[in-house]
Design a protein around this motif. Sequence first.
Motif, PDB file in Angstrom:
ATOM      1  N   PHE A 160      -7.661   7.746  -5.447  1.00  0.00           N
ATOM      2  CA  PHE A 160      -6.315   8.023  -5.964  1.00  0.00           C
ATOM      3  C   PHE A 160      -5.243   7.822  -4.897  1.00  0.00           C
ATOM      4  CE2 PHE A 160      -8.227  12.071  -4.729  1.00  0.00           C
ATOM      5  CZ  PHE A 160      -7.252  12.654  -3.937  1.00  0.00           C
ATOM      6  N   ARG A 161      -5.604   7.960  -3.632  1.00  0.00           N
ATOM      7  CA  ARG A 161      -4.614   7.714  -2.572  1.00  0.00           C
ATOM      8  C   ARG A 161      -4.394   6.217  -2.369  1.00  0.00           C
ATOM      9  NH1 ARG A 161      -6.720  12.521   0.078  1.00  0.00           N
ATOM     10  NH2 ARG A 161      -5.196  14.165  -0.342  1.00  0.00           N
ATOM     11  N   ILE A 162      -5.402   5.425  -2.633  1.00  0.00           N
ATOM     12  CA  ILE A 162      -5.213   3.967  -2.569  1.00  0.00           C
ATOM     13  C   ILE A 162      -4.262   3.534  -3.682  1.00  0.00           C
ATOM     14  CG2 ILE A 162      -6.366   1.727  -2.813  1.00  0.00           C
ATOM     15  CD1 ILE A 162      -8.763   3.038  -1.321  1.00  0.00           C
ATOM     16  N   LEU A 163      -4.428   4.111  -4.877  1.00  0.00           N
ATOM     17  CA  LEU A 163      -3.480   3.833  -5.967  1.00  0.00           C
ATOM     18  C   LEU A 163      -2.078   4.293  -5.579  1.00  0.00           C
ATOM     19  CD1 LEU A 163      -5.526   4.794  -9.159  1.00  0.00           C
ATOM     20  CD2 LEU A 163      -4.955   2.506  -8.325  1.00  0.00           C
ATOM     21  N   TYR A 164      -2.017   5.445  -4.923  1.00  0.00           N
ATOM     22  CA  TYR A 164      -0.738   5.972  -4.452  1.00  0.00           C
ATOM     23  C   TYR A 164      -0.075   4.982  -3.492  1.00  0.00           C
ATOM     24  CZ  TYR A 164       2.532   9.161  -2.133  1.00  0.00           C
ATOM     25  OH  TYR A 164       3.661   9.747  -1.619  1.00  0.00           O
ATOM     26  N   LEU A 165      -0.841   4.468  -2.542  1.00  0.00           N
ATOM     27  CA  LEU A 165      -0.299   3.511  -1.579  1.00  0.00           C
ATOM     28  C   LEU A 165       0.248   2.266  -2.276  1.00  0.00           C
ATOM     29  CD1 LEU A 165      -2.970   3.664   1.268  1.00  0.00           C
ATOM     30  CD2 LEU A 165      -0.609   4.436   1.404  1.00  0.00           C
ATOM     31  N   MET A 166      -0.422   1.862  -3.331  1.00  0.00           N
ATOM     32  CA  MET A 166      -0.026   0.638  -4.022  1.00  0.00           C
ATOM     33  C   MET A 166       1.161   0.845  -4.960  1.00  0.00           C
ATOM     34  SD  MET A 166      -3.839  -1.035  -4.671  1.00  0.00           S
ATOM     35  CE  MET A 166      -3.560  -1.067  -6.382  1.00  0.00           C
ATOM     36  N   PHE A 167       1.217   1.986  -5.650  1.00  0.00           N
ATOM     37  CA  PHE A 167       2.182   2.132  -6.740  1.00  0.00           C
ATOM     38  C   PHE A 167       3.212   3.251  -6.584  1.00  0.00           C
ATOM     39  CE2 PHE A 167      -1.658   0.301  -8.749  1.00  0.00           C
ATOM     40  CZ  PHE A 167      -1.121  -0.912  -9.128  1.00  0.00           C
ATOM     41  N   SER A 168       3.031   4.167  -5.675  1.00  0.00           N
ATOM     42  CA  SER A 168       3.941   5.312  -5.612  1.00  0.00           C
ATOM     43  C   SER A 168       5.328   4.924  -5.112  1.00  0.00           C
ATOM     44  CB  SER A 168       3.376   6.399  -4.703  1.00  0.00           C
ATOM     45  OG  SER A 168       4.326   7.438  -4.566  1.00  0.00           O
ATOM     46  N   ASN A 169       6.335   5.459  -5.780  1.00  0.00           N
ATOM     47  CA  ASN A 169       7.709   5.226  -5.330  1.00  0.00           C
ATOM     48  C   ASN A 169       7.936   5.801  -3.938  1.00  0.00           C
ATOM     49  OD1 ASN A 169       7.616   7.946  -6.130  1.00  0.00           O
ATOM     50  ND2 ASN A 169       9.611   7.913  -7.110  1.00  0.00           N
ATOM     51  N   TYR A 170       7.197   6.850  -3.562  1.00  0.00           N
ATOM     52  CA  TYR A 170       7.389   7.486  -2.254  1.00  0.00           C
ATOM     53  C   TYR A 170       7.042   6.566  -1.087  1.00  0.00           C
ATOM     54  CZ  TYR A 170       7.988  11.838  -4.796  1.00  0.00           C
ATOM     55  OH  TYR A 170       8.440  12.810  -5.644  1.00  0.00           O
ATOM     56  N   MET A 171       6.297   5.520  -1.333  1.00  0.00           N
ATOM     57  CA  MET A 171       6.007   4.549  -0.277  1.00  0.00           C
ATOM     58  C   MET A 171       7.231   3.677   0.020  1.00  0.00           C
ATOM     59  SD  MET A 171       3.039   5.173   0.839  1.00  0.00           S
ATOM     60  CE  MET A 171       2.975   3.797   1.966  1.00  0.00           C
ATOM     61  N   PHE A 172       8.167   3.621  -0.917  1.00  0.00           N
ATOM     62  CA  PHE A 172       9.310   2.723  -0.790  1.00  0.00           C
ATOM     63  C   PHE A 172      10.657   3.445  -0.778  1.00  0.00           C
ATOM     64  CE2 PHE A 172       5.863   0.736  -3.133  1.00  0.00           C
ATOM     65  CZ  PHE A 172       5.595  -0.366  -2.344  1.00  0.00           C
ATOM     66  N   VAL A 173      10.753   4.525  -1.566  1.00  0.00           N
ATOM     67  CA  VAL A 173      12.035   5.192  -1.784  1.00  0.00           C
ATOM     68  C   VAL A 173      11.839   6.693  -1.614  1.00  0.00           C
ATOM     69  CG1 VAL A 173      13.910   5.578  -3.417  1.00  0.00           C
ATOM     70  CG2 VAL A 173      12.625   3.444  -3.513  1.00  0.00           C
TER      71      VAL A 173
ATOM     72  N   ALA B 259       3.416   1.899   7.280  1.00  0.00           N
ATOM     73  CA  ALA B 259       2.942   3.145   6.649  1.00  0.00           C
ATOM     74  C   ALA B 259       1.557   2.944   6.050  1.00  0.00           C
ATOM     75  CB  ALA B 259       3.927   3.596   5.574  1.00  0.00           C
ATOM     76  N   TRP B 260       1.338   1.820   5.388  1.00  0.00           N
ATOM     77  CA  TRP B 260       0.007   1.528   4.841  1.00  0.00           C
ATOM     78  C   TRP B 260      -1.021   1.469   5.961  1.00  0.00           C
ATOM     79  CZ3 TRP B 260       1.839  -3.102   1.389  1.00  0.00           C
ATOM     80  CH2 TRP B 260       2.337  -2.615   0.184  1.00  0.00           C
ATOM     81  N   ARG B 261      -0.668   0.743   7.027  1.00  0.00           N
ATOM     82  CA  ARG B 261      -1.583   0.598   8.166  1.00  0.00           C
ATOM     83  C   ARG B 261      -1.923   1.963   8.763  1.00  0.00           C
ATOM     84  NH1 ARG B 261       0.089  -2.387  13.661  1.00  0.00           N
ATOM     85  NH2 ARG B 261       1.298  -0.478  13.698  1.00  0.00           N
TER      86      ARG B 261
ATOM     87  N   THR C  95      19.377   8.770  -0.233  1.00  0.00           N
ATOM     88  CA  THR C  95      18.214   7.986  -0.629  1.00  0.00           C
ATOM     89  C   THR C  95      17.912   7.005   0.489  1.00  0.00           C
ATOM     90  OG1 THR C  95      18.683   8.212  -2.981  1.00  0.00           O
ATOM     91  CG2 THR C  95      17.306   6.352  -2.336  1.00  0.00           C
ATOM     92  N   PHE C  96      16.665   6.974   0.898  1.00  0.00           N
ATOM     93  CA  PHE C  96      16.238   6.110   1.985  1.00  0.00           C
ATOM     94  C   PHE C  96      15.214   5.116   1.442  1.00  0.00           C
ATOM     95  CE2 PHE C  96      17.604  10.140   3.591  1.00  0.00           C
ATOM     96  CZ  PHE C  96      18.443   9.788   4.637  1.00  0.00           C
ATOM     97  N   VAL C  97      15.427   3.855   1.770  1.00  0.00           N
ATOM     98  CA  VAL C  97      14.561   2.791   1.278  1.00  0.00           C
ATOM     99  C   VAL C  97      13.835   2.172   2.465  1.00  0.00           C
ATOM    100  CG1 VAL C  97      14.473   0.610   0.003  1.00  0.00           C
ATOM    101  CG2 VAL C  97      16.190   2.334  -0.596  1.00  0.00           C
ATOM    102  N   SER C  98      12.542   2.047   2.323  1.00  0.00           N
ATOM    103  CA  SER C  98      11.729   1.454   3.384  1.00  0.00           C
ATOM    104  C   SER C  98      11.762  -0.067   3.268  1.00  0.00           C
ATOM    105  CB  SER C  98      10.292   1.954   3.257  1.00  0.00           C
ATOM    106  OG  SER C  98       9.518   1.497   4.336  1.00  0.00           O
ATOM    107  N   THR C  99      11.853  -0.718   4.407  1.00  0.00           N
ATOM    108  CA  THR C  99      11.773  -2.176   4.412  1.00  0.00           C
ATOM    109  C   THR C  99      10.320  -2.586   4.170  1.00  0.00           C
ATOM    110  OG1 THR C  99      11.281  -2.295   6.771  1.00  0.00           O
ATOM    111  CG2 THR C  99      13.628  -2.307   6.121  1.00  0.00           C
ATOM    112  N   PRO C 100      10.085  -3.831   3.759  1.00  0.00           N
ATOM    113  CA  PRO C 100       8.693  -4.279   3.586  1.00  0.00           C
ATOM    114  C   PRO C 100       7.857  -4.085   4.865  1.00  0.00           C
ATOM    115  CG  PRO C 100      10.163  -5.832   2.545  1.00  0.00           C
ATOM    116  CD  PRO C 100      11.042  -4.845   3.296  1.00  0.00           C
ATOM    117  N   LEU C 101       8.443  -4.341   6.031  1.00  0.00           N
ATOM    118  CA  LEU C 101       7.701  -4.188   7.278  1.00  0.00           C
ATOM    119  C   LEU C 101       7.338  -2.721   7.530  1.00  0.00           C
ATOM    120  CD1 LEU C 101       6.517  -5.553   9.770  1.00  0.00           C
ATOM    121  CD2 LEU C 101       8.733  -5.232  10.897  1.00  0.00           C
TER     122      LEU C 101
END
Length: 199
Positions: free
Chosen positions: A174-187, A160-162, A149-155
Amino acid sequence: MDKAIQFQKIWIRHTDTMQSGNYYKIGDKRTKELIKSCNMLGIPERSVLQVDHEKLPDSPSIDWDPKVLQKEIIAVIYGLQPNKVITFDRNGVSGHRNHTALYHCIQDICGKNRMPRHTRVFVLKTTSILRKYLSILDLPLAYLTSKRTFVSTPLKTFYAWRAMFAHRSQLMWFRILYLMFSNYMFVNSLQEVCHHGDC
């Protein structure tokens, strides 16, 4: 040097996309945006490989030709000789036909012992729809259900958002919602499916 390729979406040293994203007839624009996005993630343009083939169209309703797909993937893998390949699992994260086709193709290559012996193959594990939108709260479940399991740092999440905002033509609501709420952006949890040609 650690060399890895990730089929379809980006974030490692090399990226390979099997088509330009021409479903809306804006493939050239998407190609330029992809290169810009990769540059923001530290992936130089020379490491962005794109395969455009008429039998591998960007379409959620057309199945890719498995023989053509396998030929293209093998060419990329043998050309780069990576020690890691990362792709989607059998559910393709979103169930997209192109994503699942990549998984089945890679599995077939492994099953026929055609993967280079030094190449390890990992898949990104699909989570349930409930877990998918738990955002960072999915972290405990990810650790309980996966050894890798890999966790992304806030930076790095910000990067990734940028990068995604540089890929403007992909930014539907729906991709903007994905960027905001998807676990894949963080974990992200990976599962090894093939190592040394032995799946």
